[in-house]
Motif scaffolding. Structure first.
Motif, short mmCIF file in Angstrom:
data_model
loop_
_atom_site.label_atom_id
_atom_site.label_comp_id
_atom_site.label_asym_id
_atom_site.label_seq_id
_atom_site.Cartn_x
_atom_site.Cartn_y
_atom_site.Cartn_z
N GLY A 192 72.62 46.93 64.42
CA GLY A 192 72.36 45.54 63.97
C GLY A 192 73.25 44.97 62.34
N ILE A 200 76.81 44.69 63.28
CA ILE A 200 76.94 42.94 63.85
C ILE A 200 76.93 42.05 62.88
CG2 ILE A 200 75.89 41.35 65.52
CD1 ILE A 200 76.85 44.12 66.84
N SER A 211 69.37 45.91 55.48
CA SER A 211 68.76 46.14 56.53
C SER A 211 67.77 47.39 56.46
CB SER A 211 70.08 46.77 57.72
OG SER A 211 70.59 45.75 58.15
N GLY A 229 65.99 43.40 60.15
CA GLY A 229 66.06 44.44 60.94
C GLY A 229 64.64 44.61 61.77
N ALA A 230 64.83 45.49 62.72
CA ALA A 230 63.68 45.50 63.91
C ALA A 230 62.40 45.51 63.37
CB ALA A 230 64.15 46.78 64.69
N LEU A 265 67.64 62.80 59.31
CA LEU A 265 68.69 61.94 59.58
C LEU A 265 70.03 62.79 59.99
CD1 LEU A 265 68.42 60.01 56.28
CD2 LEU A 265 67.64 59.42 58.39
N ARG A 307 62.28 51.95 75.63
CA ARG A 307 62.21 50.37 75.80
C ARG A 307 62.30 50.14 77.17
NH1 ARG A 307 59.78 49.88 72.33
NH2 ARG A 307 60.01 47.65 72.15
#
Ligand code: B12
Lengths: 212, 347
Positions: A105, A108, A147, A179-180, B101, B244
């Motif tokens: 995201g 983009i 973000s 962000g989400a 991470l 999802r």
């Protein structure tokens, strides 16, 4: 000219990387497009890409393909734009905050902002507070875009805002997050100047906060 | 479902419940196996994620602790949080209670594919928590080993952005990457089976229609899923997890050879049942974030009731979260998932 620009826009929307690079060269060869006309077409293209994603027509690879077309076209167009662009869209520092490695995201949005004529410094993911602050100072940023995709990034956001405050950097800098995991409540609680959920609303909030 | 045909039977053990559902029989009550992994579990025993990160003893103790505290029917047996990316040499870091991470990718171009040649998932250290869980809880409970699909491993070693940009820039490279990571999925899967798990969860986190088009799913993800499941499902049942929205690709998922489809919250369970038919077990699909993390106990109760009503009537259903329970999900919500799962799940 306007026909070339329109084709250029369509090529970006379609994610036709080679086509958009070729059309960039054609725009330069024709030589009559203003910087503003070019960035208007580019950002309209990325808004269209964003809305095709929102409606389910596009998926992530299609957005990335268009983002690549933007990057490659800008590489060609940059000298031309540089010569003609008198008032920059603004200087943006952007990155994904510490503890978070989501970058799709963010990438983009970076492309969309570049397309819209902003000077964008992308710091990547898992970016520490110190790194954001240093960059903001170094480039004298107008906008800081953060973000944050997981809710556990809240302390990182709060820390960045606190340091900006301490260092007296918030007066001339607008901070926008997205962000989400974002909801209007989340953004309000954290205390950013603006927040947005997609390409279109992000471009709108950037314009609004820069006062044009 | 209270008071229907099964009333009065001997209660089953958690493991029998799981096995009954896989055999197509009606258990005493809907089995409950939430996605509680090595990311959520350490805090249950008062440990931090970075402590259990590569310490198999800590990880196993955490998963045992969570199972004991909440009383669900089966546990994930993880190899250790860093292990999945580590399988293929991606460096992973974790700090305190943060999520690990992946700090770098290992494949930048074709030449790097060679680096993937020697995965080392057999290492004693990685299988240690799995073996321990099989020993400690495996007699009475279902123990599920977890492995990633070749498509997901490929995305991890390449980096998701690079990987998905390649879909158009260099689709052949995408195929090569997936072929190069297939041995890792198979090796990890086999090592888990050897360690004694009851079933394998194959995660394909990026294959859903929330991320890629159904067409790309069919071209890149599905063939690899079907191939590895074909190789592994002879030994133990395979649970295919796609995060999802997987509704547009459910018919294909049902043809991969997976015995169980683990569905995330955007999927409508009743609709999914109509698409996949009767033979396949559905596992799902309480929203891990909106309900488990951010919802109230009443929201959990409501979501559990809706899921059971939509999918459990004819058996072949395992109550679960749609994805990993976030670290910040309150204890009461996890407890409520089990409590209401038992209340509404009785056959
Ligand atoms: C892909 C993905 C991943 C990939 C990321 C790979 C990568 N290179 O980015 C991987 C597997 C690594 C991953 C890991 C995790 N993830 Co994840 N991930 C996703 C997923 C499925 C898609 C994200 C995405 O790329 N979307 C597509 C892009 C285009 O949309 P977007 O990110 O929202 O960006 C748009 C807008 O938000 C906005 N925008 C973005 N940035 C900004 C910034 C500003 C300033 C503005 C104004 C706007 C803006 O514009 C973009 C364009 O429209 C989401 C699900 C979802 N619904 O988003 C979960 C999700 C974000 N992940 C989640 C979680 C929990 C995790 C993990 C913790 C899982 C775990 N248990 O390990 C880890 C965390 C790792 C970490 N510390 O960062 C949660 C977060 C929930 C929460 N409340 O915290 C989500 C929402 C899934 C869920 N429902 O559970 N994930």
């Amino acid at each position: 000219m306007s026909q070339t620009l329109e084709q250029f826009k369509q090529a970006i929307v379609a994610g036709d990387v080679d086509g958009s690079v070729a059309l960039s060269a054609a725009i330069i060869a024709e030589g009559d497009a203003t910087a503003e006309q070019i960035t208007d077409h580019l950002s309209a293209a990325m808004e269209e890409v964003g809305s095709r994603y929102e409606t389910g027509e596009y998926f992530i690879p299609e957005m990335l393909r268009s983002a690549e077309a933007v990057e490659r076209s800008l590489a060609v167009l940059e000298p031309y734009l540089f010569e003609r662009q008198h008032d920059q869209g603004g200087v943006v520092v952007m990155g994904t905050v510490k503890g978070d490695i989501h970058n799709i995201g963010k990438n983009i949005i970076v492309s969309a902002l570049k397309a819209a004529g902003y000077e964008v410094h992308d710091l990547g993911v898992n970016v520490s507070t110190a790194k954001f602050i240093d960059k903001v100072k170094q480039v004298d940023a107008d906008l800081l875009l953060l973000s944050a995709f997981t809710t556990s990034t809240r302390p990182a956001l709060l820390e960045i805002l606190a340091v900006l405050e301490d260092e007296g950097l918030r007066d001339n800098l607008k901070v926008i997050s997205g962000g989400a995991s974002h909801s209007p409540e989340f953004a309000r609680e954290v205390g950013v100047d603006g927040f947005a959920v997609d390409v279109k609303s992000t471009l709108a909030v950037c314009r609004k906060l820069l006062g044009d | 479902m209270e008071g229907s045909s099964g009333a009065g039977r001997e209660p089953m053990t958690p493991k029998q419940r799981f096995q009954a559902v896989l055999a197509g029989d009606i258990p005493d009550t809907v089995p409950i196996i939430p996605v509680i992994d090595g990311y959520y579990a350490p805090q249950v025993i008062g440990r931090a994620n970075d402590e259990c990160f590569m310490d198999g003893g800590c990880l196993a103790a955490a998963l045992e602790g969570a199972l004991e505290r909440y009383g669900y029917d089966g546990t994930l047996a993880e190899m250790g949080l860093g292990s999945h990316p580590n399988v293929l040499g991606c460096p992973v870091e974790v700090e305190g209670n943060d999520v690990p991470l992946v700090v770098d990718t290992v494949v930048r171009d074709r030449r790097d594919l060679e680096k993937l040649a020697e995965p080392d998932p057999w290492s004693e250290r990685k299988m240690e928590p799995v073996r321990r869980l099989v020993d400690s809880v495996g007699a009475g409970h279902a123990v599920l080993g977890s492995v990633r699909s070749p498509f997901e491993y490929a995305a991890t070693v390449r980096g998701l952005v690079g990987f998905m940009t390649d879909f158009y820039r260099d689709p052949e490279f995408v195929h090569e990457l997936i072929a190069a990571t297939k041995p890792a999925t198979l090796a990890v899967g086999r090592a888990l089976i050897e360690a004694g798990v009851d079933a394998l969860v194959i995660k394909d986190s990026f294959a859903s229609s929330s991320m890629i088009s159904p067409d790309h799913y069919r071209r890149f993800a599905f063939p690899a899923e079907a191939e590895v499941i074909g190789e592994l499902a002879g030994e133990v049942p395979v649970i295919l997890h796609i995060c999802r929205n997987s509704m547009p690709i459910l018919a294909e998922m049902a043809r991969t050879g997976a015995a169980v489809l683990e569905l995330d919250s955007p999927v409508d369970l009743a609709g999914a049942r109509r698409v996949v038919g009767e033979g396949i077990v559905l596992k799902g699909n309480i929203d891990a974030v909106a309900v488990m993390e951010k919802g109230s106990v009443a929201d959990v109760e409501q979501a559990v009731r809706v899921a059971i009503e939509a999918a459990a009537a004819e058996g072949r259903f395992i109550l679960s979260t749609g994805d990993s329970i976030p670290l910040a999900a309150p204890e009461e919500n996890v407890a409520a998932l089990v409590e209401y799962g038992r209340k509404y799940g009785r056959y």
